[in-house]
Design a protein around this motif. Structure first.
Motif, mmCIF file in Angstrom:
data_model
loop_
_atom_site.group_PDB
_atom_site.id
_atom_site.type_symbol
_atom_site.label_atom_id
_atom_site.label_comp_id
_atom_site.label_asym_id
_atom_site.label_seq_id
_atom_site.Cartn_x
_atom_site.Cartn_y
_atom_site.Cartn_z
ATOM 1 N N ASN A 93 18.982 0.272 -3.930
ATOM 2 C CA ASN A 93 18.278 -0.922 -4.409
ATOM 3 C C ASN A 93 17.272 -0.641 -5.520
ATOM 4 O O ASN A 93 16.587 -1.548 -5.977
ATOM 5 C CB ASN A 93 17.561 -1.610 -3.242
ATOM 6 C CG ASN A 93 16.576 -0.683 -2.543
ATOM 7 O OD1 ASN A 93 16.154 0.335 -3.090
ATOM 8 N ND2 ASN A 93 16.200 -1.040 -1.326
ATOM 9 N N GLY A 94 17.155 0.600 -5.972
ATOM 10 C CA GLY A 94 16.257 0.921 -7.081
ATOM 11 C C GLY A 94 14.798 1.014 -6.700
ATOM 12 O O GLY A 94 13.937 1.223 -7.574
ATOM 13 N N GLU A 95 14.451 0.881 -5.418
ATOM 14 C CA GLU A 95 13.054 0.922 -5.001
ATOM 15 C C GLU A 95 12.520 2.363 -5.107
ATOM 16 O O GLU A 95 13.204 3.321 -4.761
ATOM 17 C CB GLU A 95 12.921 0.444 -3.558
ATOM 18 C CG GLU A 95 11.485 0.495 -3.034
ATOM 19 C CD GLU A 95 11.407 0.162 -1.550
ATOM 20 O OE1 GLU A 95 10.297 0.209 -1.004
ATOM 21 O OE2 GLU A 95 12.472 -0.139 -0.961
ATOM 22 N N VAL A 96 11.278 2.492 -5.605
ATOM 23 C CA VAL A 96 10.620 3.792 -5.688
ATOM 24 C C VAL A 96 9.859 4.023 -4.390
ATOM 25 O O VAL A 96 9.036 3.201 -3.985
ATOM 26 C CB VAL A 96 9.651 3.861 -6.888
ATOM 27 C CG1 VAL A 96 8.926 5.205 -6.902
ATOM 28 C CG2 VAL A 96 10.416 3.672 -8.195
ATOM 29 N N ILE A 97 10.147 5.129 -3.717
ATOM 30 C CA ILE A 97 9.484 5.448 -2.461
ATOM 31 C C ILE A 97 8.884 6.844 -2.554
ATOM 32 O O ILE A 97 9.306 7.667 -3.374
ATOM 33 C CB ILE A 97 10.460 5.374 -1.261
ATOM 34 C CG1 ILE A 97 11.603 6.373 -1.445
ATOM 35 C CG2 ILE A 97 10.990 3.965 -1.088
ATOM 36 C CD1 ILE A 97 12.549 6.446 -0.251
ATOM 37 N N ARG A 100 2.128 4.913 3.807
ATOM 38 C CA ARG A 100 0.858 5.640 3.802
ATOM 39 C C ARG A 100 0.287 5.735 2.394
ATOM 40 O O ARG A 100 -0.914 5.549 2.183
ATOM 41 C CB ARG A 100 1.082 7.037 4.384
ATOM 42 C CG ARG A 100 -0.211 7.815 4.612
ATOM 43 C CD ARG A 100 0.097 9.209 5.118
ATOM 44 N NE ARG A 100 0.457 10.099 4.033
ATOM 45 C CZ ARG A 100 0.949 11.316 4.199
ATOM 46 N NH1 ARG A 100 1.182 11.772 5.414
ATOM 47 N NH2 ARG A 100 1.240 12.074 3.168
ATOM 48 N N LYS A 101 1.135 6.003 1.409
ATOM 49 C CA LYS A 101 0.681 6.080 0.026
ATOM 50 C C LYS A 101 0.126 4.744 -0.442
ATOM 51 O O LYS A 101 -0.907 4.685 -1.126
ATOM 52 C CB LYS A 101 1.849 6.517 -0.876
ATOM 53 C CG LYS A 101 2.156 8.012 -0.816
ATOM 54 C CD LYS A 101 1.081 8.817 -1.536
ATOM 55 C CE LYS A 101 1.437 10.285 -1.617
ATOM 56 N NZ LYS A 101 0.419 11.069 -2.336
ATOM 57 N N ARG A 102 0.818 3.682 -0.078
ATOM 58 C CA ARG A 102 0.331 2.357 -0.480
ATOM 59 C C ARG A 102 -1.014 2.054 0.157
ATOM 60 O O ARG A 102 -1.898 1.475 -0.482
ATOM 61 C CB ARG A 102 1.352 1.296 -0.079
ATOM 62 C CG ARG A 102 2.619 1.338 -0.928
ATOM 63 C CD ARG A 102 3.663 0.381 -0.391
ATOM 64 N NE ARG A 102 4.877 0.407 -1.198
ATOM 65 C CZ ARG A 102 6.030 -0.161 -0.839
ATOM 66 N NH1 ARG A 102 6.115 -0.798 0.316
ATOM 67 N NH2 ARG A 102 7.094 -0.084 -1.640
ATOM 68 N N ALA A 103 -1.159 2.439 1.407
ATOM 69 C CA ALA A 103 -2.437 2.205 2.079
ATOM 70 C C ALA A 103 -3.553 3.003 1.420
ATOM 71 O O ALA A 103 -4.672 2.499 1.225
ATOM 72 C CB ALA A 103 -2.327 2.571 3.563
ATOM 73 N N GLU A 104 -3.264 4.271 1.065
ATOM 74 C CA GLU A 104 -4.278 5.090 0.406
ATOM 75 C C GLU A 104 -4.675 4.486 -0.937
ATOM 76 O O GLU A 104 -5.857 4.433 -1.291
ATOM 77 C CB GLU A 104 -3.746 6.513 0.210
ATOM 78 C CG GLU A 104 -3.570 7.287 1.514
ATOM 79 C CD GLU A 104 -2.854 8.611 1.296
ATOM 80 O OE1 GLU A 104 -2.386 8.853 0.155
ATOM 81 O OE2 GLU A 104 -2.759 9.400 2.268
ATOM 82 N N GLU A 105 -3.679 4.032 -1.702
ATOM 83 C CA GLU A 105 -3.978 3.435 -3.006
ATOM 84 C C GLU A 105 -4.778 2.153 -2.831
ATOM 85 O O GLU A 105 -5.697 1.863 -3.608
ATOM 86 C CB GLU A 105 -2.674 3.145 -3.755
ATOM 87 C CG GLU A 105 -2.873 2.532 -5.136
ATOM 88 C CD GLU A 105 -3.694 3.413 -6.070
ATOM 89 O OE1 GLU A 105 -4.397 2.876 -6.936
ATOM 90 O OE2 GLU A 105 -3.645 4.656 -5.913
#
Length: 974
Positions: free
Chosen positions: A556-560, A589-594
């Protein structure tokens, strides 16, 4: 993004709450959550705080709101479900549930038990069962505005019960069959009809020819038969053949979209096998067998489907093996009968030494005639020969073994038991033991064909059964753990450059081996060089591999974000053989940190802007109060008014300073300007600052300072701030007329400062949190001197910066409070008289005379009031409200001192300062910044722009007057 900081309904943890906070409600018929009626908010509050699956459908379109527990029910629909109309979201089952919805909307609650619904929530229609209730929700007018649903998915329970019934049916059908072909045909038909399949195939693997031969099949009549056909492994694909040869089931929901079978999709399509499930039977001396289930349409194979297929495959294998065993047994029995006379002794010896247990029972009472050593070990060496089995092993009576013996004796047909549970208990007072056995009850036939006894043979397979159970349990736990942790296990064969993944690689990362090393196709291009270098370094060092990188999902092209850990395994020669490891999806976790970093940055920006905006209106108020003082007005009310304004400005300024100090301290931006400090000076400054509040509340303040306290090494301003905050806190939380104590002693080589009050005290549950940010006790109506809950948090931070500690004690409500600060006392030998002092905080110098100042500020009130105050002090003051006006006037008559605001409309104060430095007439002028921005970076920027001094609004008039007086004296001396 809409902020919900004051909307308690959406505050707190949980995935749905996070979605609702970030959702764009502007186009939703529901409107923004803070506008929702109380009935809707109450219903949503109930479901958000429940761990039971629930949803609310509200408004004319029945727009959906649900909780975290409801997300698994939505399946693939969950991403866009929030706020979607109910009929749109569940369009696939709307026809079935519409009457129930209409009943609820008519005002009547309705309940459904195990309702069958064909849902399309995972890409395929699937049979589901739910038990739920629909209840109407009335709005404030009493009308039905929506409905509330609490539901439980009972699919697993219903299908499990159905599977149990089906397994019993299969057992009954196969029990009377002895021929392998009939067993396979019957089992395949039952399985195909139960699972509504297109085809069930029983096949043999020919490893020498690399081919699969279809021995028998069942189909639903919609396709042509393929019994007797052969298919090469290449036609079926390496993925399937490797999977089944490893001994585990292999299933594909859609051969056209699954990367493992896409290249063979055309071949499968010709066989009407759009979805398939292959289950290998246990290999025997005759070869490897395979049970293949297919369906002409895509199908999501449930875990129950896989388990049922494995169970039927096991039953087929057992039945076939029993059939072959029966044939072998008959042959052995005939041979035994022929050789019995000549080889009696030899046979008995073999009988005794046989690894499996054996026994011979005679007559309808089943009397033991023989029992070998293995049988005796199985039953704890009990006496058997000559005894009826019912007397020798009475605990077997309720377990069905005796009834089976009677059955075999009566009909002369052997019975085969597979992994049957045998519970043994030699004596009533001894513990029972459980064993699993494979066994055969073989009738002993006389010459005339009559049954004279039963031959028992079998094996204790307890260890095998327990090991198999442990393996299945371990595999299930591993499967669940990998799914829950979004973790993929992989092996990278360094010699063949092939990577094998755990079953969930496609679900978690959207890619298979084609995008894995050595191709690295799924790794983000920016992270690719680092990932390859780290892997090569681990291979070269024969060591571990760790990396955090981004991947682009091929599906789906999503960056994870992925955290990768691996370890290199070497062969006997020490050469790298395999890298084995795990990859974990850490995107959330990365999204939460950002998000946390962004929130922290925005908080700091907000605090700085808030302080600036609050300080600007305080400046003219403070200056006006000073003007009233200097005007020497005889009217007592005006004098009191001036004092009130001054006190309130100081209070507001203190709140702003605390707010900014807390922000700087928590980010580690505060540095102490340490010097030798006398405690007497700190206490004197503290008492001076708290005196107005203490006197206004009619408190009695006692200061008890022990003599000969040595000097401190610290920041005098911050030490005064610590003591002031503690005394202010004590004064605010003590009713009028209370008693305050400030005491200082030297204890155990440290300075102990005690602030004690007899006020309202601190409740036991609040005491552990008094030093946390924004913590306050309950306010009573008589305490108008409230704060922001920052003072004690700031005290704790500043004390710890000095290497000390602070502690709070209280006997409870109404018993007052003690706050004790302990600060280290270094070994110093300094002359207190020689200690430094702040030249701007020493007493005000004599007023300057005829010194020309220019004041530049776009706040007209602030500029005019400060100008009037400075003129009363004897200065010549010119005022400009724009930067360009200041430049024009400065060119005609250059003032010696400029007081510049930073936030000017046409150019900011930093640019104006640079322009003034560039003009010859004002290049040597003294530039003083007057601004609402007072953080450390603001001071550094003003210094870089050419300012000599940086004062924060509202400016302390005494501080400004002292500075101007010193500048005036310097100018006269020159």
């Amino acid at each position: 993004m809409q902020s919900y900081s004051r909307f308690d309904l959406l505050s707190g943890s949980g995935e749905v709450r996070a979605r609702m906070r970030s959702h764009d409600w502007s186009g939703s018929p529901l409107g923004r959550p803070e506008t929702w009626p109380s009935s809707l908010r109450t219903a949503v509050g109930i479901l958000l705080n429940s761990s039971y699956p629930m949803f609310v459908a509200w408004g004319p379109d029945l727009n959906m709101l649900f909780n975290d527990a409801y997300i698994p029910i939505l399946g693939n629909k969950q991403a866009d479900a929030l706020g979607m109309p109910f009929a749109t979201l569940w369009s696939d089952i709307w026809a079935e549930i519409r009457p129930l919805v209409e009943t609820a909307l008519s005002g009547e609650s309705i309940f459904a038990d195990n309702l069958l619904l064909m849902m399309d929530r995972n890409g395929f229609p699937e049979e589901t069962y739910f038990t739920f209730s629909y209840s109407p929700i009335h709005d404030e007018s009493g009308s039905v505005a929506g409905m509330f649903c609490a539901c439980t998915e009972t699919t697993r329970q219903i299908l499990g019960e159905r599977r149990q019934r089906f397994q019993l049916e299969v057992a009954d059908q196969l029990r009377g069959l002895s021929e392998p072909d009939r067993i396979i045909t019957a089992a395949s038909a039952l399985l195909g009809q139960h699972l509504k399949l297109t085809r069930v195939v029983y096949a043999e693997l020919d490893l020498s020819q690399q081919a699969l031969r279809v021995d028998s099949e069942w189909n639903d009549g919609s396709v042509d038969g393929i019994a007797g056909a052969r298919f090469s492994f290449a036609q079926l694909g390496d993925a399937m053949m490797e999977g089944v040869q490893r001994g585990g089931p292999f299933w594909v929901a859609d051969v056209e979209t699954d990367s493992r079978t896409a290249s063979q999709a055309a071949a499968y399509s010709r066989l009407a096998a759009r979805a398939l499930l292959a289950v290998p039977l246990r290999a025997s001396a005759r070869g490897q067998s395979l049970l293949v289930l297919t369906q002409a349409a895509p199908r999501r194979w449930r875990d129950d489907d896989v388990a049922l297929a494995e169970d039927i495959a096991e039953r087929i294998w057992s039945a076939v093996e029993r059939s072959h065993a029966e044939t072998s047994r008959r042959r052995a029995e005939a041979a035994l009968s022929r050789q019995l006379a000549a080889e009696g002794d030899r046979l008995r010896g073999l009988f005794e030494q046989a690894p499996g247990f054996m026994a011979v029972l005679r007559g309808p009472q089943h009397v033991f005639e023989l029992a070998n050593a293995a049988f005796l070990r199985l039953v704890n060496r009990r006496k058997l020969v000559g005894m009826r089995i019912a007397d020798a092993l009475p605990e077997l009576a309720p377990q069905g073994f005796f009834a089976l013996l009677d059955q075999v004796y009566a009909n002369g047909k052997p019975f085969f038991g597979h992994e049957a549970l045998l519970v043994l208990q030699p004596a009533p007072d001894e513990p029972a033991t459980e064993r699993f056995i494979d066994f055969i009850y073989q009738p002993v036939l006389e010459v005339d064909g009559s049954v004279s006894g039963i031959f028992i043979e079998g094996y204790d397979v307890t260890d095998r059964r327990l090991a198999a159970d442990a393996v299945r349990d371990s595999e299930e736990r591993l499967r669940e753990g990998l799914q829950a942790g979004r973790m993929v296990v992989w092996d990278w064969d360094l010699k063949s450059n092939e990577v094998s993944y755990s079953f969930n690689a496609m679900d978690v990362f959207g890619h298979g081996p084609a995008d894995a090393p050595p191709n690295w196709g799924a790794v983000h291009p920016d992270d690719l060089p680092v990932a390859i270098a780290a892997a090569q370094k681990a291979i070269d060092a024969r060591d571990g591999y760790e990396s955090t990188l981004r991947m682009i999902r091929p599906d789906n092209g999503e960056v994870i974000w992925v955290e990768v850990r691996g370890k290199v395994l070497c062969d006997a020669a020490g050469m790298p053989l395999v890298m084995r490891g795990i990859s974990i999806d850490i995107t959330e976790r990365k999204r939460a940190e950002e998000a946390l970093r962004t929130a922290d940055r925005r908080k700091d920006e907000f605090l700085a802007m808030l302080a600036h905006e609050l300080r600007n209106p305080l400046a003219p108020i403070s200056t006006a109060a000073e003007l009233l003082k200097l005007a020497q007005v005889s009217e007592p009310r005006i004098a009191r008014t001036s004092e009130i304004i001054s006190r309130q400005v100081e209070h507001m300024t203190s709140l702003i300073d605390d707010l900014l100090d807390v922000s700087r301290v928590t980010r580690g931006l505060v540095t102490l300007e340490k010097d030798i400090v006398l405690l007497d000076q700190v206490i004197a400054n503290t008492v001076e600052q708290v005196r107005p509040l203490v006197e206004s509340r009619r408190h009695q303040l006692t200061v008890d300072i022990a003599p000969d306290i040595p000097p401190l090494l610290g920041d005098r301003t911050r030490l005064v701030q610590i003591c002031t905050n503690l005394l202010n806190n004590a004064a605010k939380y003590t009713p009028p007329g209370g008693e305050l104590l400030l005491r200082a002693r030297v204890e155990d080589g440290a300075l102990a400062l005690l602030v004690r009050d007899n006020g309202i005290g601190i409740a036991a549950d609040l005491l552990p949190q008094v030093f946390d940010l924004f913590t306050q006790g309950e306010r009573s109506p008589d305490r108008a001197q409230g704060g922001l809950g920052l003072g004690l948090a700031l005290v704790k931070s500043l004390v710890e910066l000095h290497g000390g500690s602070v502690n709070a004690e209280s006997g409870g409500a109404g018993r007052g409070s003690d706050f004790t600060v302990r600060l280290p006392l270094p070994a110093l030998h300094a002359d207190p008289a020689a200690m430094r002092s702040d030249p701007l905080s020493a007493g005000q110098a004599a007023p300057a005379t005829q010194l020309h100042l220019m004041l530049v500020d776009d706040n007209v009130d602030a500029a005019n009031t400060l100008a009037m105050l400075l003129e009363l002090q004897g200065y010549v003051v010119s005022v400009a409200y724009r930067a360009q006006d200041a430049l024009d006037r400065a060119a005609n008559g250059a003032p010696g001192i400029f007081l510049l605001d930073i936030g000017l409309p046409d150019m900011d104060g930093y640019q104006l300062a640079k322009r003034l430095r560039e003009q010859p007439a004002t290049s040597d002028a003294v530039l003083i910044a007057l601004t609402g921005y007072g953080q450390e970076q603001d001071r550094r920027r003003s210094e870089q722009a050419g300012f000599d001094y940086h004062l924060v609004k509202p400016v302390e008039i005494d501080r400004l007057s002292t500075l101007l007086a010193q500048l005036s004296q310097t100018a006269r001396a020159e």
